[in-house]
Design a protein around this motif. Structure first.
Motif, mmCIF file in Angstrom:
data_model
loop_
_atom_site.group_PDB
_atom_site.id
_atom_site.type_symbol
_atom_site.label_atom_id
_atom_site.label_comp_id
_atom_site.label_asym_id
_atom_site.label_seq_id
_atom_site.Cartn_x
_atom_site.Cartn_y
_atom_site.Cartn_z
ATOM 1 N N ALA A 150 0.839 -1.200 0.000
ATOM 2 C CA ALA A 150 0.000 0.000 0.000
ATOM 3 C C ALA A 150 0.871 1.246 0.000
ATOM 4 C CB ALA A 150 -0.919 -0.002 1.221
ATOM 5 N N LEU A 151 0.209 2.384 -0.179
ATOM 6 C CA LEU A 151 0.899 3.668 -0.211
ATOM 7 C C LEU A 151 0.006 4.751 0.375
ATOM 8 C CD1 LEU A 151 3.405 4.948 -2.460
ATOM 9 C CD2 LEU A 151 1.330 6.291 -2.671
ATOM 10 N N LEU A 152 0.599 5.603 1.187
ATOM 11 C CA LEU A 152 -0.037 6.835 1.662
ATOM 12 C C LEU A 152 0.729 7.996 1.057
ATOM 13 C CD1 LEU A 152 -0.512 6.135 5.483
ATOM 14 C CD2 LEU A 152 -2.290 6.171 3.729
ATOM 15 N N SER A 153 0.036 9.038 0.635
ATOM 16 C CA SER A 153 0.697 10.148 -0.030
ATOM 17 C C SER A 153 -0.008 11.462 0.259
ATOM 18 C CB SER A 153 0.707 9.904 -1.541
ATOM 19 O OG SER A 153 1.228 11.014 -2.237
ATOM 20 N N LYS A 154 0.783 12.515 0.364
ATOM 21 C CA LYS A 154 0.180 13.849 0.440
ATOM 22 C C LYS A 154 -0.115 14.372 -0.962
ATOM 23 C CE LYS A 154 3.463 17.544 0.524
ATOM 24 N NZ LYS A 154 4.021 18.618 1.321
ATOM 25 N N TYR A 155 0.409 13.671 -1.980
ATOM 26 C CA TYR A 155 0.197 14.063 -3.370
ATOM 27 C C TYR A 155 -0.927 13.236 -3.996
ATOM 28 C CZ TYR A 155 4.761 16.143 -2.610
ATOM 29 O OH TYR A 155 5.798 16.881 -2.104
ATOM 30 N N PRO A 156 -1.677 13.813 -4.919
ATOM 31 C CA PRO A 156 -2.760 13.071 -5.566
ATOM 32 C C PRO A 156 -2.254 11.843 -6.332
ATOM 33 C CG PRO A 156 -2.970 15.419 -6.015
ATOM 34 C CD PRO A 156 -1.639 15.216 -5.357
ATOM 35 N N ILE A 157 -3.003 10.767 -6.199
ATOM 36 C CA ILE A 157 -2.702 9.542 -6.939
ATOM 37 C C ILE A 157 -3.471 9.603 -8.251
ATOM 38 C CG2 ILE A 157 -2.963 7.030 -6.958
ATOM 39 C CD1 ILE A 157 -2.633 7.168 -3.862
ATOM 40 N N LEU A 158 -2.745 9.594 -9.351
ATOM 41 C CA LEU A 158 -3.365 9.676 -10.675
ATOM 42 C C LEU A 158 -3.753 8.308 -11.210
ATOM 43 C CD1 LEU A 158 -0.949 12.249 -12.336
ATOM 44 C CD2 LEU A 158 -3.172 12.695 -11.281
ATOM 45 N N GLN A 159 -2.949 7.318 -10.880
ATOM 46 C CA GLN A 159 -3.176 5.978 -11.446
ATOM 47 C C GLN A 159 -2.615 4.923 -10.503
ATOM 48 O OE1 GLN A 159 -1.467 5.716 -15.330
ATOM 49 N NE2 GLN A 159 -2.045 3.592 -15.631
ATOM 50 N N LYS A 160 -3.317 3.812 -10.433
ATOM 51 C CA LYS A 160 -2.886 2.654 -9.636
ATOM 52 C C LYS A 160 -2.873 1.443 -10.550
ATOM 53 C CE LYS A 160 -5.036 -0.638 -6.586
ATOM 54 N NZ LYS A 160 -6.166 -0.971 -5.755
ATOM 55 N N ARG A 161 -1.806 0.639 -10.453
ATOM 56 C CA ARG A 161 -1.734 -0.608 -11.204
ATOM 57 C C ARG A 161 -1.139 -1.676 -10.300
ATOM 58 N NH1 ARG A 161 1.649 -3.292 -15.796
ATOM 59 N NH2 ARG A 161 3.453 -2.302 -14.861
ATOM 60 N N GLU A 162 -1.694 -2.865 -10.379
ATOM 61 C CA GLU A 162 -1.155 -3.979 -9.616
ATOM 62 C C GLU A 162 -0.425 -4.925 -10.547
ATOM 63 O OE1 GLU A 162 -3.628 -5.779 -6.641
ATOM 64 O OE2 GLU A 162 -4.841 -3.961 -6.476
ATOM 65 N N ILE A 163 0.740 -5.367 -10.112
ATOM 66 C CA ILE A 163 1.564 -6.282 -10.889
ATOM 67 C C ILE A 163 1.619 -7.607 -10.141
ATOM 68 C CG2 ILE A 163 3.863 -6.694 -11.840
ATOM 69 C CD1 ILE A 163 4.176 -3.557 -11.750
ATOM 70 N N ASP A 164 1.217 -8.672 -10.808
ATOM 71 C CA ASP A 164 1.262 -10.015 -10.231
ATOM 72 C C ASP A 164 2.659 -10.582 -10.498
ATOM 73 O OD1 ASP A 164 0.974 -12.659 -9.492
ATOM 74 O OD2 ASP A 164 -0.979 -12.884 -10.440
ATOM 75 N N PRO A 165 3.483 -10.746 -9.458
ATOM 76 C CA PRO A 165 4.877 -11.123 -9.683
ATOM 77 C C PRO A 165 5.100 -12.542 -10.197
ATOM 78 C CG PRO A 165 4.422 -11.031 -7.343
ATOM 79 C CD PRO A 165 3.201 -10.531 -8.048
ATOM 80 N N ASP A 166 4.175 -13.456 -9.909
ATOM 81 C CA ASP A 166 4.430 -14.839 -10.340
ATOM 82 C C ASP A 166 3.193 -15.589 -10.831
ATOM 83 O OD1 ASP A 166 3.090 -15.349 -8.009
ATOM 84 O OD2 ASP A 166 4.743 -16.368 -7.011
ATOM 85 N N GLY A 167 2.055 -14.935 -10.911
ATOM 86 C CA GLY A 167 0.858 -15.575 -11.434
ATOM 87 C C GLY A 167 0.193 -16.564 -10.495
ATOM 88 N N THR A 168 0.570 -16.552 -9.217
ATOM 89 C CA THR A 168 -0.059 -17.458 -8.263
ATOM 90 C C THR A 168 -0.867 -16.651 -7.246
ATOM 91 O OG1 THR A 168 1.693 -17.438 -6.581
ATOM 92 C CG2 THR A 168 1.964 -18.976 -8.438
ATOM 93 N N LEU A 169 -1.681 -17.340 -6.494
ATOM 94 C CA LEU A 169 -2.449 -16.680 -5.442
ATOM 95 C C LEU A 169 -1.679 -16.586 -4.132
ATOM 96 C CD1 LEU A 169 -5.981 -18.222 -6.058
ATOM 97 C CD2 LEU A 169 -5.172 -15.940 -6.668
ATOM 98 N N SER A 170 -0.470 -17.152 -4.085
ATOM 99 C CA SER A 170 0.262 -17.212 -2.823
ATOM 100 C C SER A 170 1.117 -15.974 -2.552
ATOM 101 C CB SER A 170 1.150 -18.462 -2.784
ATOM 102 O OG SER A 170 2.127 -18.398 -3.805
#
Length: 85
Positions: free
Chosen positions: A49-69
């Motif tokens: 996660a991230l907390l910021s005093k600056y506006p978040i324009l875009q969020k993207r999640e990257i799945d590092p290995d394609g598993t649910l673990s």
């Protein structure tokens, strides 16, 4: 409360509710972090996660290995004084 961070990155947080509670806590320390994002597309026990005093324009999640673990990596685009960072 002596530090004055502008962005806080977290590699282990349980939920958006926990992130919201942390956001309220840092506000009490005088750190106005109005924006937050969490990598919650996967049902993992901990998330990034991230907390910021600056506006978040875009969020993207990257799945590092394609598993649910493994938790997703969080990629954020911020607006810092008119610059996309």
């Amino acid at each position: 409360c002596d530090l004055k961070p502008e962005i806080i990155g977290l590699q282990e947080i349980e939920s958006d509710a926990s992130l919201e509670a942390l956001q309220a806590g840092v506000k009490r320390c005088g750190w106005p972090m109005a924006y937050r994002a969490i990598a919650d597309e996967k049902a993992t026990t901990v998330k990034t996660a991230l907390l910021s005093k600056y506006p978040i324009l875009q969020k993207r999640e990257i799945d590092p290995d394609g598993t649910l673990s493994t938790r997703n990596i969080l990629e954020i685009l911020l607006d810092i004084d008119g610059k996309r960072v």
